[in-house]
Design a protein around this motif. Structure first.
Motif, PDB file in Angstrom:
ATOM      1  N   LYS A 115       7.044  18.702  -8.972  1.00 39.63           N
ATOM      2  CA  LYS A 115       5.809  18.947  -7.678  1.00 39.63           C
ATOM      3  C   LYS A 115       6.803  19.625  -6.754  1.00 39.63           C
ATOM      4  N   THR A 116       6.712  21.379  -5.864  1.00 46.41           N
ATOM      5  CA  THR A 116       7.397  21.212  -4.664  1.00 46.41           C
ATOM      6  C   THR A 116       7.465  20.301  -3.528  1.00 46.41           C
ATOM      7  N   ILE A 117       8.455  20.238  -2.417  1.00 44.65           N
ATOM      8  CA  ILE A 117       8.284  19.526  -1.284  1.00 44.65           C
ATOM      9  C   ILE A 117       7.192  19.496  -0.679  1.00 44.65           C
ATOM     10  N   ASP A 118       7.152  20.694  -0.315  1.00 43.15           N
ATOM     11  CA  ASP A 118       5.353  21.444   0.492  1.00 43.15           C
ATOM     12  C   ASP A 118       4.211  20.564  -0.514  1.00 43.15           C
ATOM     13  N   GLU A 119       3.934  20.610  -1.912  1.00 42.73           N
ATOM     14  CA  GLU A 119       3.216  20.964  -2.514  1.00 42.73           C
ATOM     15  C   GLU A 119       3.045  18.473  -3.149  1.00 42.73           C
ATOM     16  N   VAL A 120       3.974  17.823  -2.468  1.00 43.30           N
ATOM     17  CA  VAL A 120       4.309  16.870  -2.679  1.00 43.30           C
ATOM     18  C   VAL A 120       3.855  16.371  -1.452  1.00 43.30           C
TER      19      VAL A 120
ATOM     20  N   LEU B 160       0.629  -1.062  -0.139  1.00 42.39           N
ATOM     21  CA  LEU B 160       0.177   0.145  -0.039  1.00 42.39           C
ATOM     22  C   LEU B 160       1.106   1.036   0.352  1.00 42.39           C
ATOM     23  N   MET B 161       2.149   0.941   0.634  1.00 45.50           N
ATOM     24  CA  MET B 161       3.194   1.989   0.609  1.00 45.50           C
ATOM     25  C   MET B 161       3.530   2.600   0.092  1.00 45.50           C
ATOM     26  N   ASP B 162       4.346   0.983  -0.781  1.00 43.46           N
ATOM     27  CA  ASP B 162       4.997   1.931  -1.785  1.00 43.46           C
ATOM     28  C   ASP B 162       3.892   1.983  -3.493  1.00 43.46           C
ATOM     29  N   LEU B 163       2.953   1.424  -3.407  1.00 50.03           N
ATOM     30  CA  LEU B 163       2.103   1.954  -4.710  1.00 50.03           C
ATOM     31  C   LEU B 163       1.047   3.289  -4.762  1.00 50.03           C
ATOM     32  N   SER B 164       1.711   4.283  -3.330  1.00 49.89           N
ATOM     33  CA  SER B 164       0.541   5.039  -3.428  1.00 49.89           C
ATOM     34  C   SER B 164       1.101   5.568  -4.043  1.00 49.89           C
ATOM     35  N   SER B 165       1.875   6.024  -4.274  1.00 48.66           N
ATOM     36  CA  SER B 165       1.716   7.693  -5.732  1.00 48.66           C
ATOM     37  C   SER B 165       1.879   7.200  -6.588  1.00 48.66           C
ATOM     38  N   ARG B 166       1.190   6.207  -7.343  1.00 49.17           N
ATOM     39  CA  ARG B 166      -0.011   5.716  -8.548  1.00 49.17           C
ATOM     40  C   ARG B 166      -0.114   7.315  -8.802  1.00 49.17           C
ATOM     41  N   VAL B 167      -0.745   7.651  -7.836  1.00 54.78           N
ATOM     42  CA  VAL B 167      -2.173   8.993  -7.672  1.00 54.78           C
ATOM     43  C   VAL B 167      -1.479  10.143  -9.104  1.00 54.78           C
ATOM     44  N   MET B 168       0.011   9.782  -8.795  1.00 53.52           N
ATOM     45  CA  MET B 168       0.441  11.070  -9.727  1.00 53.52           C
ATOM     46  C   MET B 168       1.050  11.124 -10.804  1.00 53.52           C
TER      47      MET B 168
ATOM     48  N   ALA C 240       6.310   5.295   2.461  1.00 57.87           N
ATOM     49  CA  ALA C 240       4.812   6.334   1.248  1.00 57.87           C
ATOM     50  C   ALA C 240       5.539   7.257   1.272  1.00 57.87           C
ATOM     51  N   LEU C 241       6.869   8.222   2.305  1.00 54.47           N
ATOM     52  CA  LEU C 241       7.074   9.189   1.540  1.00 54.47           C
ATOM     53  C   LEU C 241       7.867   8.596   0.880  1.00 54.47           C
ATOM     54  N   PHE C 242       9.014   7.234   0.819  1.00 55.42           N
ATOM     55  CA  PHE C 242      10.296   7.541  -0.439  1.00 55.42           C
ATOM     56  C   PHE C 242       9.321   7.749  -1.406  1.00 55.42           C
ATOM     57  N   SER C 243       7.916   6.658  -1.857  1.00 51.55           N
ATOM     58  CA  SER C 243       7.885   6.423  -2.660  1.00 51.55           C
ATOM     59  C   SER C 243       6.743   7.638  -3.745  1.00 51.55           C
ATOM     60  N   PHE C 244       6.446   8.848  -3.148  1.00 54.02           N
ATOM     61  CA  PHE C 244       6.097   9.750  -3.203  1.00 54.02           C
ATOM     62  C   PHE C 244       7.394  10.975  -3.942  1.00 54.02           C
TER      63      PHE C 244
ATOM     64  N   LYS D 116       1.702  17.514   0.897  1.00 50.14           N
ATOM     65  CA  LYS D 116      -0.105  17.583   0.962  1.00 50.14           C
ATOM     66  C   LYS D 116      -1.117  16.551   0.358  1.00 50.14           C
ATOM     67  N   ILE D 117      -0.108  15.856  -0.478  1.00 52.40           N
ATOM     68  CA  ILE D 117      -1.290  14.889  -0.778  1.00 52.40           C
ATOM     69  C   ILE D 117      -0.543  13.628  -0.627  1.00 52.40           C
ATOM     70  N   ALA D 118       0.891  13.217   0.188  1.00 53.22           N
ATOM     71  CA  ALA D 118       1.336  11.988   0.396  1.00 53.22           C
ATOM     72  C   ALA D 118       0.974  10.893   1.621  1.00 53.22           C
ATOM     73  N   LYS D 119      -0.109  10.059   0.498  1.00 46.94           N
ATOM     74  CA  LYS D 119      -0.647   9.320   1.884  1.00 46.94           C
ATOM     75  C   LYS D 119      -0.892   8.037   1.269  1.00 46.94           C
ATOM     76  N   ASN D 120      -1.091   7.064   1.358  1.00 46.91           N
ATOM     77  CA  ASN D 120      -1.556   5.875   1.335  1.00 46.91           C
ATOM     78  C   ASN D 120      -2.559   5.661   0.371  1.00 46.91           C
ATOM     79  N   HIS D 121      -3.085   5.362  -1.030  1.00 42.21           N
ATOM     80  CA  HIS D 121      -4.694   5.010  -1.778  1.00 42.21           C
ATOM     81  C   HIS D 121      -4.592   3.472  -1.371  1.00 42.21           C
ATOM     82  N   ILE D 122      -6.347   3.606  -1.340  1.00 42.05           N
ATOM     83  CA  ILE D 122      -6.627   2.569  -2.122  1.00 42.05           C
ATOM     84  C   ILE D 122      -8.236   3.261  -2.012  1.00 42.05           C
TER      85      ILE D 122
END
Length: 361
Positions: A179-184, A77-85, A164-168, A186-192
């Protein structure tokens, strides 16, 4: 040996919580070099050495993501969380049969595969490899031997990190740091993704207001054994509260024991009766989730649950992002060293605002 340096240096410039120094102190240089050379040799023997890229470009519109190296549900879940990007691209997933069901009806992944034969001869512009483990490289070589690839972890291997942070951060790096780090952050979280059918099933099974407790666990040091004492404390001050027990088959024995102990209270069990995604929906509807570090904790973060987490060995800095609504209790060795009174105090002091809503109807 420049590639060897990639085994312990993050692939992006930003800093995230990690245990790299501890890892380098505990694991000998010989072991680390040997593991790197083995992986590097597999890459070369499979003809993959010259196919590595370091960017996901606009022309990479059809992508296969191979996620196989870390098979635990929470890690996946954490490793794949950045798929939203990657919204706007056609993204398919190849993962282990253990995890493939998590991503059915996913809002980002179009097709989910867990058998090599089902992916052969598909047309992709790029492969995202979770890591350069021998297993992942061999799978990639069998499925798409001539397709270029990028790595999430790449050669980085061994040190614990906030996954999770590593993934994003790595996805942002591969996409050109748009994206800036602040922008990242603000969206860095697990997704399901929870399907409408699963929402409907759960709607028929749970009361309107309740808290959830996750039973069981795969690792002894992350499996709490004092739930009966905590539940007794909660019921002693909240006679009408609804408590929902959830978890997989490794929580069945304790669930049965608790149901026999609390026959006069509003204790319910859905342990080992629902799918993972359906259980995640139970969590989403909970006023509070109390749990140890495990797959359902990470699922709870994905749906914005309010969580009291019991942690051991990895602290909250290694597991949380700024979007998580988590209060953590931590022990360096074992969650069972966390006192029941501490847990109840966190529950009572931080969720007083729910006192009027936590009563059964």
């Amino acid at each position: 040996m420049s590639n060897f340096n990639r085994t312990f240096n993050l692939p992006f410039c930003e800093k995230i919580p990690n245990y790299t120094e501890q890892y380098l102190e505990e694991v000998s240089l010989f072991k680390r070099i040997f593991k790197f050379l083995r992986r590097y040799l597999v890459i070369c023997l499979n003809g993959q050495k010259n196919l590595e890229l370091f960017s996901i470009l606009p022309q990479h519109s059809r992508i296969l993501w191979i996620n196989f190296s870390a098979p635990s549900i929470g890690d996946s879940l954490m490793d794949l969380s950045s798929r939203v990007m990657l919204k706007g691209k056609k993204i398919d997933l190849f993962t282990s049969p253990k995890n493939s069901h998590l991503f059915i009806n996913d809002e980002i992944f179009s097709e989910i595969y867990d058998r090599i034969g089902d992916v052969n001869h598909k047309n992709y512009d790029l492969v995202i490899l979770d890591s350069y483990s021998s297993r992942s490289i061999n799978i990639k070589s069998k499925i798409l031997p001539l397709t270029p690839y990028v790595g999430m972890y790449g050669f980085f291997n061994g040190p614990e990190v906030n996954r999770a942070l590593f993934s994003f951060y790595q996805m942002n790096n591969l996409l050109g740091n748009f994206k800036t780090i602040d922008e990242v952050n603000k969206i860095a979280k697990n997704h399901i993704t929870i399907s409408k059918d699963d929402e409907s099933i759960v709607d028929r099974l749970v009361p309107k207001i309740y808290i959830s407790i996750v039973l069981g666990g795969e690792w002894k040091y992350k499996t709490y054994t004092q739930w009966a004492d905590l539940i007794y404390k909660i019921f002693s001050e909240n006679k009408k509260i609804n408590i929902m027990l959830i978890g997989s088959k490794n929580g069945i024995v304790e669930a049965n024991s608790l149901m026999q102990k609390f026959t006069d209270e509003k204790l319910f069990s859905l342990v080992n009766t629902l799918s993972f995604n359906q259980t995640t929906e139970v969590i989403r509807r909970s006023q509070v989730l109390i749990c140890c570090d495990g797959g359902l904790m990470h699922a709870g973060k994905a749906v914005g649950a309010k969580i009291i987490s019991l942690l051991a060995r990895l602290d909250s800095k290694m597991l949380d992002t700024q979007l998580d609504n988590t209060i953590s209790l931590f022990d360096k060795k074992d969650v069972n060293n966390i006192n029941v009174d501490e847990i109840y105090l966190k529950f009572k002091s931080n969720f007083n605002s729910f006192d009027n809503h936590l009563q059964g109807e």
